[in-house]
Design an enzyme around this catalytic site. Sequence first.
Site, PDB file in Angstrom:
ATOM      1  N   ASN A  23       0.868  -1.173   0.000  1.00  0.00           N
ATOM      2  CA  ASN A  23       0.000   0.000   0.000  1.00  0.00           C
ATOM      3  C   ASN A  23       0.908   1.227   0.000  1.00  0.00           C
ATOM      4  OD1 ASN A  23      -1.775   2.062   0.495  1.00  0.00           O
ATOM      5  ND2 ASN A  23      -2.413   1.354   2.528  1.00  0.00           N
ATOM      6  N   TRP A  24       1.002   1.835  -1.159  1.00  0.00           N
ATOM      7  CA  TRP A  24       1.939   2.967  -1.294  1.00  0.00           C
ATOM      8  C   TRP A  24       1.405   4.238  -0.630  1.00  0.00           C
ATOM      9  CZ3 TRP A  24       3.998   2.782  -7.080  1.00  0.00           C
ATOM     10  CH2 TRP A  24       4.668   1.559  -7.276  1.00  0.00           C
ATOM     11  N   LYS A  25       0.129   4.235  -0.244  1.00  0.00           N
ATOM     12  CA  LYS A  25      -0.515   5.412   0.351  1.00  0.00           C
ATOM     13  C   LYS A  25      -0.302   6.617  -0.580  1.00  0.00           C
ATOM     14  CE  LYS A  25      -0.093   3.196   4.793  1.00  0.00           C
ATOM     15  NZ  LYS A  25       0.034   3.304   6.245  1.00  0.00           N
TER      16      LYS A  25
ATOM     17  N   HIS B 225      -9.413   0.927   5.269  1.00  0.00           N
ATOM     18  CA  HIS B 225      -8.116   1.196   5.901  1.00  0.00           C
ATOM     19  C   HIS B 225      -8.320   2.161   7.077  1.00  0.00           C
ATOM     20  CE1 HIS B 225      -4.013   2.471   6.581  1.00  0.00           C
ATOM     21  NE2 HIS B 225      -3.640   1.394   5.922  1.00  0.00           N
TER      22      HIS B 225
ATOM     23  N   GLU C  53      -6.645   4.588   8.075  1.00  0.00           N
ATOM     24  CA  GLU C  53      -6.436   6.009   7.772  1.00  0.00           C
ATOM     25  C   GLU C  53      -7.707   6.616   7.183  1.00  0.00           C
ATOM     26  OE1 GLU C  53      -2.798   5.469   5.594  1.00  0.00           O
ATOM     27  OE2 GLU C  53      -1.799   4.982   7.478  1.00  0.00           O
TER      28      GLU C  53
ATOM     29  N   GLY D  44       2.944   2.559  10.716  1.00  0.00           N
ATOM     30  CA  GLY D  44       3.869   3.679  10.543  1.00  0.00           C
ATOM     31  C   GLY D  44       4.635   4.060  11.793  1.00  0.00           C
TER      32      GLY D  44
ATOM     33  N   SER E 254       3.964  -1.817  10.244  1.00  0.00           N
ATOM     34  CA  SER E 254       5.422  -1.822  10.440  1.00  0.00           C
ATOM     35  C   SER E 254       6.094  -3.139  10.029  1.00  0.00           C
ATOM     36  CB  SER E 254       5.774  -1.459  11.890  1.00  0.00           C
ATOM     37  OG  SER E 254       5.362  -0.143  12.187  1.00  0.00           O
TER      38      SER E 254
ATOM     39  N   GLY F 276       3.117  -0.972   4.216  1.00  0.00           N
ATOM     40  CA  GLY F 276       3.102   0.450   3.866  1.00  0.00           C
ATOM     41  C   GLY F 276       4.498   0.932   3.518  1.00  0.00           C
ATOM     42  N   GLY F 277       5.147   1.563   4.455  1.00  0.00           N
ATOM     43  CA  GLY F 277       6.439   2.213   4.207  1.00  0.00           C
ATOM     44  C   GLY F 277       7.470   1.315   3.535  1.00  0.00           C
TER      45      GLY F 277
HETATM   46  P1  13P Z   1       3.313   0.606   7.559  1.00  0.00           P
HETATM   47  O1  13P Z   1       3.834  -0.663   6.965  1.00  0.00           O
HETATM   48  O2  13P Z   1       3.995   1.830   7.020  1.00  0.00           O
HETATM   49  O3  13P Z   1       3.280   0.543   9.054  1.00  0.00           O
HETATM   50  O4  13P Z   1       1.789   0.758   7.074  1.00  0.00           O
HETATM   51  C1  13P Z   1       0.945  -0.331   7.197  1.00  0.00           C
HETATM   52  C2  13P Z   1      -0.309  -0.037   6.475  1.00  0.00           C
HETATM   53  O5  13P Z   1      -1.085   0.811   6.868  1.00  0.00           O
HETATM   54  C3  13P Z   1      -0.579  -0.789   5.227  1.00  0.00           C
HETATM   55  O6  13P Z   1      -1.871  -0.591   4.783  1.00  0.00           O
END
Ligand code: 13P
Length: 266
Positions: A17-19, A107, A109, A185, A225, A246-247
């Site tokens: 998930n590149w956000k 999600h 967020e 995150g 994470s 994510g990251g």
């Molecule tokens: P991180 O891997 O950056 O913690 O993010 C996880 C996430 O929200 C994937 O959808």
Amino acid sequence: MSPLAAIARRPRIVAGNWKMNKTASEGVALARELVALRAGDPAAARAPRVVLCPPYPSLESVGGAIDGSGVELGAQDLHAETHGAFTGCVSGPMLAAVGCAWAIVGHSERRQLMGETDAMVAAKLRAAQRDGLIPIVCVGETLAEREGNLTEEVLVRQITAAYHGLDAAAARATVVAYEPVWAIGTGKVASPEQARDAHRVIRATLDKVSGAGRGSELAILYGGSVNAGNAAQLFAEPDVDGALVGGAALDAAGFSRIIAAASVGG
Ligand code: 13P
């Protein structure tokens, strides 16, 4: 069927998930680098399904970069309606038309920053399926909820709201992502035991809501994470079927190491 046979049937999935990161050209470069790394992976024949979820403006160009590689394309969200006066929103048919096969829904967020409710998540799950996309249904507790011993209650509520009324075949065609909000995150990854316990609550709830057996059939990904250093430990837990990253998905080398970790024994 034995529980082991059920587990063996569940696919392993690693989704990135590149956000809100990467322009279209940056995304293409990242996707090409990832495809090149995976092509050289000796374990690729038994690799998990890999899904990239870039921002909307990059979907088409990233889709072109991964075409023919086996890597799949997903969206980070969708609107529940197919079209209409919804400024700024994107619908399932639009996503399918640019090559998406997957869509993340619910999600944290979006729940926290955009006010998405359980009812909206349920509607998006159904919309994704109506429009031919596989929904990755995100659930997870906040730190305050965990500290208040509410984790189970929150997961039961979120899964029940999302899956209530869905028939068994439709439920089977979904993937769940357990993403504890406190781990997203923050660098604070859940322990394999915490992930296992949460995944078991989710499976038990799916059994109740969608019919006995659904819980052991569905792939449940862990997110929060995940990185190349902790992925193998998480994937060693039989209830963890993959990761929503994510990251660490923004770095091709690191992400391909997570994919490789999911391949072992898969
Ligand atoms: P991180 O891997 O950056 O913690 O993010 C996880 C996430 O929200 C994937 O959808």
